[in-house]
Design a protein around this motif. Structure first.
Motif, short mmCIF file in Angstrom:
data_model
loop_
_atom_site.label_atom_id
_atom_site.label_comp_id
_atom_site.label_asym_id
_atom_site.label_seq_id
_atom_site.Cartn_x
_atom_site.Cartn_y
_atom_site.Cartn_z
N CYS A 53 -6.72 -1.09 -1.42
CA CYS A 53 -6.36 -2.45 -1.84
C CYS A 53 -5.31 -3.10 -0.94
O CYS A 53 -4.43 -2.44 -0.38
CB CYS A 53 -5.83 -2.42 -3.27
N TYR A 54 -5.42 -4.43 -0.83
CA TYR A 54 -4.51 -5.23 0.00
C TYR A 54 -4.61 -6.68 -0.46
O TYR A 54 -5.69 -7.12 -0.83
CB TYR A 54 -4.93 -5.11 1.47
N HIS A 56 -0.25 -5.83 -1.10
CA HIS A 56 0.65 -5.38 -2.17
C HIS A 56 1.98 -6.09 -1.92
O HIS A 56 2.70 -5.76 -0.98
CB HIS A 56 0.82 -3.87 -2.10
N ASP A 61 1.47 -6.32 -9.24
CA ASP A 61 0.23 -5.72 -8.76
C ASP A 61 -0.13 -4.49 -9.59
O ASP A 61 -1.30 -4.22 -9.85
CB ASP A 61 0.36 -5.32 -7.29
N GLY A 65 -3.37 -4.19 -11.71
CA GLY A 65 -4.16 -3.07 -11.22
C GLY A 65 -4.57 -2.13 -12.33
O GLY A 65 -5.71 -1.66 -12.37
N TRP A 124 -2.87 1.27 -2.58
CA TRP A 124 -2.37 0.10 -1.85
C TRP A 124 -2.12 0.55 -0.42
O TRP A 124 -1.28 1.41 -0.19
CB TRP A 124 -1.07 -0.42 -2.48
N ARG A 129 5.71 -2.99 -1.44
CA ARG A 129 5.51 -4.41 -1.71
C ARG A 129 6.37 -5.29 -0.80
O ARG A 129 6.29 -6.52 -0.86
CB ARG A 129 5.79 -4.73 -3.18
N GLY A 195 -1.56 -12.85 -1.75
CA GLY A 195 -0.75 -12.02 -2.63
C GLY A 195 0.13 -12.85 -3.54
O GLY A 195 0.26 -14.06 -3.39
#
Length: 214
Positions: A53-54, A56, A61, A65, A124, A129, A195
């Motif tokens: 995943c991208y 973050h 998230d 998630g 992630w 983050r 994001g």
């Protein structure tokens, strides 16, 4: 400090209330009808996969998630830093790893795929983050060693979309080739700006240059 933050505790407490209601229809209703999120296209129908995943960029998230994880038919885990291992006690699907650990962790996580009928491991790729000049290649090594496909997972807060790619066989592509594929995927969907905190999106590059085919 290793102590969880107030926001982490609140999120964990809210999710714990519903952890023991693992009905897929319930979580699908929450993610779609209450939170307003949906999948762009369709999620791959593979029993086992590493979902890379991208971007973050924020603690939320984790919150979204976990809702996504609970709404899938596959048994799922979210890979997190070791300081969040306490969430396992609450029944949350956490796979905690040390950022300074050896490559043996990759092997152990990959081996675990063989003991279950279904598993999606959500990772992630930036691992943090905060904005970074690289992403981790752990998702590639875990998938390759486990013999399971990689699915890119784009997170788009602007449109409340989870954007999956088609499954990718890591046995057929080098680490650098998969990185280039992820760059194209991120560019196509403008993920660097999707994001919760766009300025925190990490650069999609390995920490060090690598040789092709490895």
């Amino acid at each position: 400090s290793m102590a969880p933050s107030k926001s982490q505790l609140v999120c964990a407490a809210l999710l714990f209330v519903f952890t023991w209601m693992p009905k897929r229809w319930f979580w699908t209703f929450i993610i779609k009808n209450v939170l307003g999120w949906s999948v762009k296209g369709t999620m791959p129908d593979c029993d086992k996969a590493v979902i890379a995943c991208y971007p973050h960029t924020h603690g939320l998230d984790l919150f979204y998630g976990l809702f996504l994880v609970f709404s899938t038919r596959q048994e799922s885990r979210i890979m997190m830093k070791s300081s969040l291992a306490w969430m396992w006690v609450l029944g949350l699907p956490v796979e905690a790893v040390s950022r300074t650990g050896s490559g043996g962790q990759t092997g152990a996580i990959a081996k675990a795929f063989g003991s279950v009928k279904t598993r999606w491991l959500w990772i992630w790729i930036s691992g943090t983050r905060s904005k970074s000049d690289h992403v981790s290649s752990g998702f590639y090594h875990i998938a390759k060693e486990a013999g399971v496909p990689i699915v890119f997972g784009g997170i788009d807060y602007r449109n409340k979309k989870m954007i999956p790619s088609a499954p990718i066989d890591p046995a057929k592509f080098s680490k650098d080739e998969v990185l280039e594929m992820y760059k194209d995927f991120a560019l196509t969907h403008d993920l660097a700006n999707s994001g919760y905190v766009p300025g925190n999106a990490s650069t999609i590059a390995w920490r060090h240059s690598t040789k092709k085919g490895k």
